[in-house]
Design a protein around this motif. Sequence first.
Motif, PDB file in Angstrom:
ATOM      1  N   LEU A  11       0.830  -1.205   0.000  1.00 47.62           N
ATOM      2  CA  LEU A  11       0.000   0.000   0.000  1.00 47.62           C
ATOM      3  C   LEU A  11       0.864   1.255   0.000  1.00 47.62           C
ATOM      4  O   LEU A  11       0.559   2.232  -0.711  1.00 47.62           O
ATOM      5  CB  LEU A  11      -0.923  -0.007   1.224  1.00 47.62           C
ATOM      6  CG  LEU A  11      -1.854   1.202   1.386  1.00 47.62           C
ATOM      7  CD1 LEU A  11      -2.759   1.357   0.176  1.00 47.62           C
ATOM      8  CD2 LEU A  11      -2.676   1.076   2.667  1.00 47.62           C
ATOM      9  N   HIS A  12       1.948   1.215   0.764  1.00 50.47           N
ATOM     10  CA  HIS A  12       2.857   2.363   0.796  1.00 50.47           C
ATOM     11  C   HIS A  12       3.527   2.580  -0.555  1.00 50.47           C
ATOM     12  O   HIS A  12       3.772   3.728  -0.956  1.00 50.47           O
ATOM     13  CB  HIS A  12       3.914   2.143   1.877  1.00 50.47           C
ATOM     14  CG  HIS A  12       4.944   3.227   1.950  1.00 50.47           C
ATOM     15  ND1 HIS A  12       6.218   3.081   1.445  1.00 50.47           N
ATOM     16  CD2 HIS A  12       4.884   4.485   2.443  1.00 50.47           C
ATOM     17  CE1 HIS A  12       6.894   4.199   1.645  1.00 50.47           C
ATOM     18  NE2 HIS A  12       6.114   5.061   2.252  1.00 50.47           N
ATOM     19  N   ALA A  13       3.809   1.511  -1.275  1.00 51.25           N
ATOM     20  CA  ALA A  13       4.445   1.639  -2.585  1.00 51.25           C
ATOM     21  C   ALA A  13       3.495   2.242  -3.609  1.00 51.25           C
ATOM     22  O   ALA A  13       3.895   3.063  -4.437  1.00 51.25           O
ATOM     23  CB  ALA A  13       4.934   0.267  -3.064  1.00 51.25           C
ATOM     24  N   PHE A  14       2.214   1.861  -3.554  1.00 47.88           N
ATOM     25  CA  PHE A  14       1.251   2.348  -4.535  1.00 47.88           C
ATOM     26  C   PHE A  14       0.699   3.729  -4.180  1.00 47.88           C
ATOM     27  O   PHE A  14       0.573   4.586  -5.048  1.00 47.88           O
ATOM     28  CB  PHE A  14       0.087   1.353  -4.668  1.00 47.88           C
ATOM     29  CG  PHE A  14       0.368   0.230  -5.623  1.00 47.88           C
ATOM     30  CD1 PHE A  14       0.486   0.465  -6.982  1.00 47.88           C
ATOM     31  CD2 PHE A  14       0.507  -1.061  -5.164  1.00 47.88           C
ATOM     32  CE1 PHE A  14       0.752  -0.562  -7.868  1.00 47.88           C
ATOM     33  CE2 PHE A  14       0.769  -2.106  -6.049  1.00 47.88           C
ATOM     34  CZ  PHE A  14       0.887  -1.852  -7.404  1.00 47.88           C
ATOM     35  N   ASP A  15       0.372   3.929  -2.911  1.00 51.54           N
ATOM     36  CA  ASP A  15      -0.293   5.177  -2.518  1.00 51.54           C
ATOM     37  C   ASP A  15       0.082   5.540  -1.086  1.00 51.54           C
ATOM     38  O   ASP A  15      -0.593   5.141  -0.132  1.00 51.54           O
ATOM     39  CB  ASP A  15      -1.805   5.018  -2.638  1.00 51.54           C
ATOM     40  CG  ASP A  15      -2.543   6.344  -2.559  1.00 51.54           C
ATOM     41  OD1 ASP A  15      -1.923   7.350  -2.142  1.00 51.54           O
ATOM     42  OD2 ASP A  15      -3.742   6.377  -2.903  1.00 51.54           O
ATOM     43  N   PRO A  16       1.175   6.286  -0.901  1.00 48.76           N
ATOM     44  CA  PRO A  16       1.578   6.676   0.463  1.00 48.76           C
ATOM     45  C   PRO A  16       0.516   7.486   1.187  1.00 48.76           C
ATOM     46  O   PRO A  16       0.372   7.367   2.411  1.00 48.76           O
ATOM     47  CB  PRO A  16       2.849   7.509   0.217  1.00 48.76           C
ATOM     48  CG  PRO A  16       3.356   7.061  -1.119  1.00 48.76           C
ATOM     49  CD  PRO A  16       2.129   6.725  -1.917  1.00 48.76           C
ATOM     50  N   ALA A  17      -0.249   8.311   0.440  1.00 48.75           N
ATOM     51  CA  ALA A  17      -1.289   9.117   1.080  1.00 48.75           C
ATOM     52  C   ALA A  17      -2.381   8.228   1.667  1.00 48.75           C
ATOM     53  O   ALA A  17      -2.862   8.460   2.793  1.00 48.75           O
ATOM     54  CB  ALA A  17      -1.887  10.094   0.074  1.00 48.75           C
ATOM     55  N   GLN A  18      -2.779   7.219   0.932  1.00 49.16           N
ATOM     56  CA  GLN A  18      -3.782   6.275   1.434  1.00 49.16           C
ATOM     57  C   GLN A  18      -3.241   5.477   2.612  1.00 49.16           C
ATOM     58  O   GLN A  18      -3.976   5.190   3.560  1.00 49.16           O
ATOM     59  CB  GLN A  18      -4.212   5.325   0.307  1.00 49.16           C
ATOM     60  CG  GLN A  18      -5.234   4.277   0.710  1.00 49.16           C
ATOM     61  CD  GLN A  18      -6.548   4.885   1.170  1.00 49.16           C
ATOM     62  OE1 GLN A  18      -6.970   5.925   0.653  1.00 49.16           O
ATOM     63  NE2 GLN A  18      -7.186   4.265   2.151  1.00 49.16           N
TER      64      GLN A  18
ATOM     65  N   GLY B   4      -3.824   4.907   8.745  1.00 51.54           N
ATOM     66  CA  GLY B   4      -3.241   4.806  10.077  1.00 51.54           C
ATOM     67  C   GLY B   4      -1.879   4.154  10.117  1.00 51.54           C
ATOM     68  O   GLY B   4      -1.348   3.905  11.211  1.00 51.54           O
ATOM     69  N   LEU B   5      -1.306   3.874   8.956  1.00 52.97           N
ATOM     70  CA  LEU B   5       0.009   3.262   8.929  1.00 52.97           C
ATOM     71  C   LEU B   5       1.092   4.308   9.163  1.00 52.97           C
ATOM     72  O   LEU B   5       0.944   5.480   8.789  1.00 52.97           O
ATOM     73  CB  LEU B   5       0.252   2.575   7.571  1.00 52.97           C
ATOM     74  CG  LEU B   5      -0.684   1.418   7.213  1.00 52.97           C
ATOM     75  CD1 LEU B   5      -0.362   0.892   5.816  1.00 52.97           C
ATOM     76  CD2 LEU B   5      -0.577   0.297   8.234  1.00 52.97           C
ATOM     77  N   SER B   6       2.179   3.873   9.775  1.00 49.41           N
ATOM     78  CA  SER B   6       3.317   4.759  10.003  1.00 49.41           C
ATOM     79  C   SER B   6       4.150   4.809   8.723  1.00 49.41           C
ATOM     80  O   SER B   6       4.996   3.940   8.485  1.00 49.41           O
ATOM     81  CB  SER B   6       4.159   4.255  11.177  1.00 49.41           C
ATOM     82  OG  SER B   6       5.288   5.077  11.374  1.00 49.41           O
ATOM     83  N   VAL B   7       3.880   5.822   7.893  1.00 49.69           N
ATOM     84  CA  VAL B   7       4.545   5.918   6.597  1.00 49.69           C
ATOM     85  C   VAL B   7       6.054   6.098   6.768  1.00 49.69           C
ATOM     86  O   VAL B   7       6.853   5.526   6.024  1.00 49.69           O
ATOM     87  CB  VAL B   7       3.945   7.080   5.773  1.00 49.69           C
ATOM     88  CG1 VAL B   7       4.686   7.249   4.455  1.00 49.69           C
ATOM     89  CG2 VAL B   7       2.467   6.830   5.507  1.00 49.69           C
TER      90      VAL B   7
END
Length: 277
Positions: free
Chosen positions: A158-165, A170-173
């Motif tokens: 998810l972080h690779a595709f869309d850091p904003a999402q 609630g993920l620690s980007v």
Amino acid sequence: MIEALTLPFQFPFMQNAFVICAIVAIPCALLSCFLVLKGWALMGDAISHAILPGVVLAYILNLPLILGAFGAGMFTALATGFLAGNSRVKQDTVMGVVFSGMFALGIVLYTQIHTNVHLDHILFGNMLGVGAEDLWTAGLISLVVAGALLLKWKDLLLHAFDPAQARASGLSVGLLHYGLLTLISLAIVATLSATGLILAVGLLIAPGAIGFLIARSFGRMMIAASAACLFAMLAGTYLSFFLDSAPAPTIILILTAIFLAALVRRGILTRRASAQV
């Protein structure tokens, strides 16, 4: 004929080479999938080159080379991420400046010391000279890298595709970002004795690119990348014995050939699908 084909397996140095191939193939392939999706191919290249001054400093201070390599890799990763996030300069430009500066520093430091450790072994690896300590080190690091990726692969995806999402979920980007950079440094350290600094980048890019061309889902992409990397490393080491070539470049050539074959296959399938429409 059978004795000739099994000849490489009769030498202890070849047995160690096959073992370290099996150890580092899977974590490098898994990590390369995330790097390809995130567009961080140059990040692996930058860190692999920038590790050199850490290796040299560790030798000067009589410390384990792995500590210097990891320290330099983490410094490069963190510095690149910090500068890219706090300046107007684009990330690829920052990586180019930091990696070239660190690599140049390593070369300058190396020329100032007298050592029996040949620079070629650091840059291109010495797979046929690995010992039990190298196998244990690579095994432990590979276990940590593969375990972390498999445990957090959904969050990292998810972080690779869309850091904003990812941030909205609630993920620690920041933790995912720097955690991935840490895993890159660890993976390069694990492959240090096998493929060296320069060719390590091939293991962090080609498997993921092959999986991306072959598979339609991320799970299958990781499986395809792992299978391609493991096959290339074992086959390259095996063929290098008969070709009297260095194992690491032979491995990268096989990975390149597999990538080209996957690229041609994807092009054929795309044209067929277009023709049916």
